[in-house]
Design a protein around this motif. Structure first.
Motif, PDB file in Angstrom:
ATOM      1  N   GLY A  38       0.791  -1.197   0.179  1.00 53.87           N
ATOM      2  CA  GLY A  38      -0.099  -0.237  -0.058  1.00 53.87           C
ATOM      3  C   GLY A  38       0.991   1.386   0.082  1.00 53.87           C
ATOM      4  O   GLY A  38       2.009   1.434   0.440  1.00 53.87           O
ATOM      5  N   PHE A  39       0.070   2.313  -0.365  1.00 64.37           N
ATOM      6  CA  PHE A  39       0.374   3.894  -0.575  1.00 64.37           C
ATOM      7  C   PHE A  39       1.633   4.068  -1.398  1.00 64.37           C
ATOM      8  O   PHE A  39       1.730   5.208  -1.534  1.00 64.37           O
ATOM      9  CB  PHE A  39       1.051   4.112   0.817  1.00 64.37           C
ATOM     10  N   GLY A  40       2.235   3.152  -1.911  1.00 60.58           N
ATOM     11  CA  GLY A  40       3.314   3.287  -3.024  1.00 60.58           C
ATOM     12  C   GLY A  40       2.440   3.816  -4.507  1.00 60.58           C
ATOM     13  O   GLY A  40       2.885   4.758  -4.882  1.00 60.58           O
ATOM     14  N   ASP A  41       1.648   3.303  -4.786  1.00 62.31           N
ATOM     15  CA  ASP A  41       0.536   3.444  -5.836  1.00 62.31           C
ATOM     16  C   ASP A  41      -0.698   3.710  -5.395  1.00 62.31           C
ATOM     17  O   ASP A  41      -1.602   3.120  -6.281  1.00 62.31           O
ATOM     18  CB  ASP A  41       0.866   2.179  -6.989  1.00 62.31           C
ATOM     19  N   GLY A  42      -0.964   4.371  -4.459  1.00 62.48           N
ATOM     20  CA  GLY A  42      -2.238   4.399  -3.667  1.00 62.48           C
ATOM     21  C   GLY A  42      -2.557   3.614  -2.683  1.00 62.48           C
ATOM     22  O   GLY A  42      -1.950   2.695  -2.637  1.00 62.48           O
ATOM     23  N   ALA A  69       6.069   4.815   0.161  1.00 58.98           N
ATOM     24  CA  ALA A  69       4.786   5.463   0.995  1.00 58.98           C
ATOM     25  C   ALA A  69       5.254   6.944   1.050  1.00 58.98           C
ATOM     26  O   ALA A  69       6.026   7.249   1.892  1.00 58.98           O
ATOM     27  CB  ALA A  69       4.081   4.826   1.766  1.00 58.98           C
ATOM     28  N   GLU A  70       4.370   7.821   0.583  1.00 60.92           N
ATOM     29  CA  GLU A  70       4.504   9.360   0.983  1.00 60.92           C
ATOM     30  C   GLU A  70       3.826   9.474   2.407  1.00 60.92           C
ATOM     31  O   GLU A  70       2.842   9.211   2.678  1.00 60.92           O
ATOM     32  CB  GLU A  70       3.966  10.207  -0.017  1.00 60.92           C
ATOM     33  N   PRO A  71       4.619  10.072   3.294  1.00 62.27           N
ATOM     34  CA  PRO A  71       4.135  10.349   4.656  1.00 62.27           C
ATOM     35  C   PRO A  71       3.013  10.946   4.447  1.00 62.27           C
ATOM     36  O   PRO A  71       1.826  10.719   5.415  1.00 62.27           O
ATOM     37  CB  PRO A  71       5.425  11.116   5.465  1.00 62.27           C
ATOM     38  N   ALA A  72       2.766  12.225   3.715  1.00 58.64           N
ATOM     39  CA  ALA A  72       1.333  12.757   3.798  1.00 58.64           C
ATOM     40  C   ALA A  72       0.066  12.014   3.264  1.00 58.64           C
ATOM     41  O   ALA A  72      -0.985  12.061   3.638  1.00 58.64           O
ATOM     42  CB  ALA A  72       1.706  14.080   2.867  1.00 58.64           C
ATOM     43  N   ASP A  73       0.522  11.085   2.256  1.00 61.07           N
ATOM     44  CA  ASP A  73      -0.642  10.294   1.687  1.00 61.07           C
ATOM     45  C   ASP A  73      -0.879   9.314   2.815  1.00 61.07           C
ATOM     46  O   ASP A  73      -2.216   9.141   3.141  1.00 61.07           O
ATOM     47  CB  ASP A  73      -0.273   9.503   0.607  1.00 61.07           C
ATOM     48  N   ALA A  74      -0.069   8.667   3.353  1.00 57.88           N
ATOM     49  CA  ALA A  74      -0.270   7.724   4.759  1.00 57.88           C
ATOM     50  C   ALA A  74      -1.033   8.422   5.759  1.00 57.88           C
ATOM     51  O   ALA A  74      -2.117   7.656   6.362  1.00 57.88           O
ATOM     52  CB  ALA A  74       0.963   7.038   4.927  1.00 57.88           C
ATOM     53  N   ALA A  75      -0.543   9.659   6.107  1.00 56.66           N
ATOM     54  CA  ALA A  75      -1.336  10.269   7.140  1.00 56.66           C
ATOM     55  C   ALA A  75      -2.736  10.588   6.747  1.00 56.66           C
ATOM     56  O   ALA A  75      -3.601  10.546   7.828  1.00 56.66           O
ATOM     57  CB  ALA A  75      -0.591  11.469   7.415  1.00 56.66           C
ATOM     58  N   LEU A  93       4.154   0.289   9.785  1.00 57.58           N
ATOM     59  CA  LEU A  93       5.220   0.703   8.688  1.00 57.58           C
ATOM     60  C   LEU A  93       6.539  -0.328   8.874  1.00 57.58           C
ATOM     61  O   LEU A  93       6.636  -0.761   9.964  1.00 57.58           O
ATOM     62  CB  LEU A  93       5.772   1.771   9.367  1.00 57.58           C
ATOM     63  N   GLY A  94       7.173  -0.441   7.764  1.00 56.43           N
ATOM     64  CA  GLY A  94       8.464  -1.342   7.928  1.00 56.43           C
ATOM     65  C   GLY A  94       9.481  -0.714   6.871  1.00 56.43           C
ATOM     66  O   GLY A  94       9.050  -0.120   5.981  1.00 56.43           O
TER      67      GLY A  94
END
Length: 287
Positions: A38-42, A69-75, A93-94
């Motif tokens: 997740g979060f790399g491409d949505g 993953a972008e922190p802003a997207d994850a948040a 997170l890893g």
């Protein structure tokens, strides 16, 4: 007790089957579904879909890579889930693995601990900071385990025997979440169970984070070579009859785990092993 799920949950071809499986897990009394990506491409749709399809089941990312993953997207995603499904989503997170990260961009994987600290700082600095109780870290070594206790709800180790769980609890202390993934094979045919376990182990032992962690615990180079030794397999993957599998899972609870995400291994990883999870629920939930 919770569930760790891989490709079956993320495949669009099995979306309805995955949601049906999630509903059954919820009804059986499992507390949470940990699933990868997740979060790399949505954001993978499955996270929100499982939350929407079930009244109680928690969902955790196990794990989102801090290199992709972008922190802003994850948040933003955590904030949305917390508003829509309060208390039910955890952002795991890893730092992933050098061979995986560098396959896309050679040399990118450097100083994973420092990168994790920077990532947590970046989450804190977003417009929607992620509360510590909505975070967990994929932690194996002492420094990452300590960081998980200091900055998040706790740790989600993967591919670890019960002796690692005991050491992790000592490092974390009382209070922080300790949720080690445990893979199991429910199959009374010992040869078949051994083959399934060895195929699973072969892939993970090729990743230095996991093999080095096992060497730190006292396993030998022979133990971690190829598909692993019988000694290592018996420590890592409870297999065989339900009684043996349950005993292997309970060793992690006895060692200090708060929650054990169970990954049922089968010869066909594209089909949900419903009967196995029913048997495990009957044997473990409510104890």
């Amino acid at each position: 007790m919770s569930v760790w799920g891989g490709g079956f949950w993320l495949s669009g071809k099995t979306r309805e089957a995955a949601l049906d499986a999630a509903r059954e897990l919820d009804e059986l009394g499992y507390s949470r579904l940990w699933t990868s990506g997740g979060f790399g491409d949505g954001v993978p749709p499955i996270y929100g879909e499982v939350l929407a399809a079930t009244p109680r089941l928690g969902v955790a990312s196990g794990i989102v890579s801090i290199w992709h993953a972008e922190p802003a997207d994850a948040a933003k995603t955590v904030d949305r889930f917390e508003r829509e499904y309060p208390g039910r989503f955890v952002l795991g997170l890893g730092a992933s693995h050098a061979p995986v990260v560098d396959a896309a961009e050679s040399g990118r994987y450097t100083k994973p601990y420092s990168r994790m600290v920077e990532y947590l700082d970046a989450l804190d600095a977003t417009d929607t900071p992620v509360p510590a109780e909505r975070l967990a870290l994929a932690a194996l070594g002492p420094r990452m385990l300590t960081l998980s206790a200091e900055r998040t709800a706790g740790a989600h180790p993967y591919f670890v025997p019960a002796e690692h769980t005991a050491q992790a609890r000592e490092i974390l202390g009382d209070g922080p979440l300790l949720a080690p993934e445990v893979a199991v094979v429910l199959d009374e045919d010992e040869d078949a169970a051994r083959g399934i376990a060895q195929e699973y182990m072969r892939g993970y032992l090729s990743l230095p984070n996991y093999s080095n962690n096992l060497l730190r615990l006292g396993y030998t180079e022979d133990d971690v070579a190829g598909a692993g030794s019988d000694r290592l397999r018996e420590a890592l993957i409870p297999s065989g009859k339900i009684e043996r599998v349950v005993a292997g899972i309970e060793r992690h609870y006895e060692a200090g785990a708060d929650e054990v995400p169970i990954q049922v291994l089968t010869a066909d990883q594209t089909t949900f092993p419903a009967e196995a999870y029913r048997k495990l629920a009957e044997a473990l939930i409510g104890r």
